[in-house]
Design an enzyme around this catalytic site. Structure first.
Site, PDB file in Angstrom:
ATOM      1  N   SER A 294      36.061  34.021  38.602  1.00  0.00           N
ATOM      2  CA  SER A 294      36.250  32.752  39.299  1.00  0.00           C
ATOM      3  C   SER A 294      37.020  32.986  40.588  1.00  0.00           C
ATOM      4  O   SER A 294      37.536  34.074  40.828  1.00  0.00           O
ATOM      5  CB  SER A 294      37.022  31.758  38.419  1.00  0.00           C
ATOM      6  OG  SER A 294      36.375  31.565  37.173  1.00  0.00           O
ATOM      7  N   SER A 332      31.334  31.108  36.582  1.00  0.00           N
ATOM      8  CA  SER A 332      32.434  31.206  37.543  1.00  0.00           C
ATOM      9  C   SER A 332      33.065  29.841  37.781  1.00  0.00           C
ATOM     10  O   SER A 332      32.381  28.841  37.963  1.00  0.00           O
ATOM     11  CB  SER A 332      31.917  31.778  38.868  1.00  0.00           C
ATOM     12  OG  SER A 332      32.964  32.023  39.767  1.00  0.00           O
ATOM     13  N   ASP A 334      34.777  28.041  40.460  1.00  0.00           N
ATOM     14  CA  ASP A 334      35.011  28.068  41.908  1.00  0.00           C
ATOM     15  C   ASP A 334      35.501  26.682  42.328  1.00  0.00           C
ATOM     16  O   ASP A 334      34.701  25.781  42.615  1.00  0.00           O
ATOM     17  CB  ASP A 334      33.733  28.435  42.652  1.00  0.00           C
ATOM     18  CG  ASP A 334      33.129  29.753  42.160  1.00  0.00           C
ATOM     19  OD1 ASP A 334      33.879  30.551  41.569  1.00  0.00           O
ATOM     20  OD2 ASP A 334      31.930  29.977  42.367  1.00  0.00           O
TER      21      ASP A 334
END
Length: 421
Positions: A294, A332, A334
């Site tokens: 991430s 991930s 983000d």
């Protein structure tokens, strides 16, 4: 600092013991940054090329490097920590700022985000740590606030995370209240330590060691003279996609993959194909999951922006990540937060505050500044990070600067080293 002096300092630091429970995370930068190598991504920086170039912003770290790398899961090595970003510093920690959040891919956590989005304001610090210690850090912000009589004002702390389970024994739950308190108490303006410090201690980016990175941009007077600063915790990305100024660095440096140094590979199922370091140094095939991490990005500016404009700013962060090879992969997290430091507090005895807003026609230079600073902060987070051995004998190699320079020269993308502002 001269790059050669930085390298010498790094060598001296590497001789020191890493067994202390809390390293001094406000130490001087030891390794060359992107600009020291002539990689600028465009634009002019502030004096420290850091988020603290935005007046009033303070940053603190608490770093945990201790424990037995060969210890069993739950009782192994600590390679983790906490980073604190205080928009108005410790003295103004309870004074709100306009803020906004944008989630590019939401496989992650940022506590306090619902009220921030509802109100358009942020009170208190932004804290960065590892996935399993978010709750501890959240509670620690409140206990820190209670000592100052601010438990109501800081009652919904913003704490974000990335997963450091390759190098850190994340099930050891190493972060405790004193560590979060230290990050807050030591926060200051000026140069910001990068790499394997604070929340970034155990992080990996494009299968190289990474961590905390920061950069800033100063707009010319004709564009308002505003400053944009970025600080991020970098833990995303596949190696083959890693790109710097258009150069396919990940393809040029395909080896130096994560591996293990012990008699057996780490027990986590994600690493069942991880090779032994003794046989893998030249291996160019990914043997551990890539793109599964991430990236958390905090954007600060002194431009007078309202919450909806700050959301627009946060939405430009993925363009910087994309230029470096990020995809916003399914696994991930983000998540990006942007805030403006313009004053919101009404005059004494008044209920109404007067605030300013930048004309939307003047936003584009801020967008460009955000994209440039994000790219530079990502690379800084990697350049500042040396090879690290971690939990259950894991090893992640640092980005080799000589080979990065070689790749940049091969494609004609390296300028003369940039002068220090």
């Amino acid at each position: 600092m001269n790059p050669f002096r930085r390298a010498l300092l790094l060598g001296l630091m590497s001789c020191l013991s890493l067994g202390s429970s809390s390293a001094d995370a406000q130490s001087a930068q030891a390794r060359p940054r992107a600009r020291d190598l002539g990689i600028t991504f465009g634009g002019a920086t502030g004096p420290n090329n850091a988020i603290t170039d935005v007046s009033g912003v303070e940053v603190g770290h608490s770093t945990l490097i201790s424990g037995d790398p060969r210890g069993p899961r739950g009782k192994g090595a600590a390679r983790t920590g906490v980073t604190a970003v205080l928009p108005r510093g410790k003295d103004g920690v309870s004074e709100d700022v306009f803020a906004a959040i944008y989630s590019f891919n939401g496989n992650g956590e940022m506590t306090g985000s619902h009220w921030l989005t509802e109100s358009g304001q942020l009170a208190g610090p932004v804290m960065l740590t590892n996935t399993n210690d978010v709750g501890t850090v959240r509670d620690s912000v409140i206990s820190w606030a209670m000592k100052r009589g601010l438990e109501w004002e800081l009652g919904l702390p913003v704490v974000a995370e990335t997963w450091d389970g390759l190098l850190n024994d994340t099930y050891g739950f190493h972060v405790k209240a004193p560590h979060a308190h230290r990050a807050l108490d030591t926060a200051k303006s000026g140069p910001v330590a990068e790499g394997s410090v604070g929340g970034g201690t155990g992080m990996v980016c494009h299968s190289f060691k990474a961590g905390i990175g920061t950069a800033s941009r100063k707009l010319p007077a004709s564009e308002g003279g505003y400053t944009v600063g970025v600080l991020l915790q970098c833990n995303y990305g596949a190696r083959h996609l890693f790109t710097v100024e258009g150069v396919p660095v990940g393809e040029e440096i395909g080896d130096l993959r994560p591996c293990y140094t012990g008699p057996k590979k780490p027990s986590h199922s994600m690493f069942e194909k991880m090779p032994a370091c003794s046989t893998s140094r030249g291996d160019t095939q990914p043997r551990t999951p890539e793109g599964a991490g991430s990236i958390i990005v905090v954007v600060a500016t002194d431009a007078p922006l309202l919450p909806h404009q700050l959301e627009r700013l946060a939405k430009r962060v993925p363009l910087g990540i994309g230029k470096m090879g990020g995809l916003g992969a399914n696994s991930s997290g983000d998540i990006f937060l942007a805030f403006s430091t313009q004053r919101l507090k009404p005059p004494a005895g008044a209920d109404v505050a007067s605030v300013s807003t930048l004309d939307n026609e003047r936003m584009t230079p801020l967008f460009e500044a955000t994209i440039q600073a994000t790219q530079e902060a990502i690379l800084n987070s990697m350049l500042a990070s040396d090879t690290m051995n971690g939990a259950e004998g894991s090893r992640v190699y640092g980005l080799p600067q000589d080979r990065l320079i070689q790749a940049m020269k091969k494609y004609g993308r390296l300028t003369a080293p940039a002068p220090t502002p």
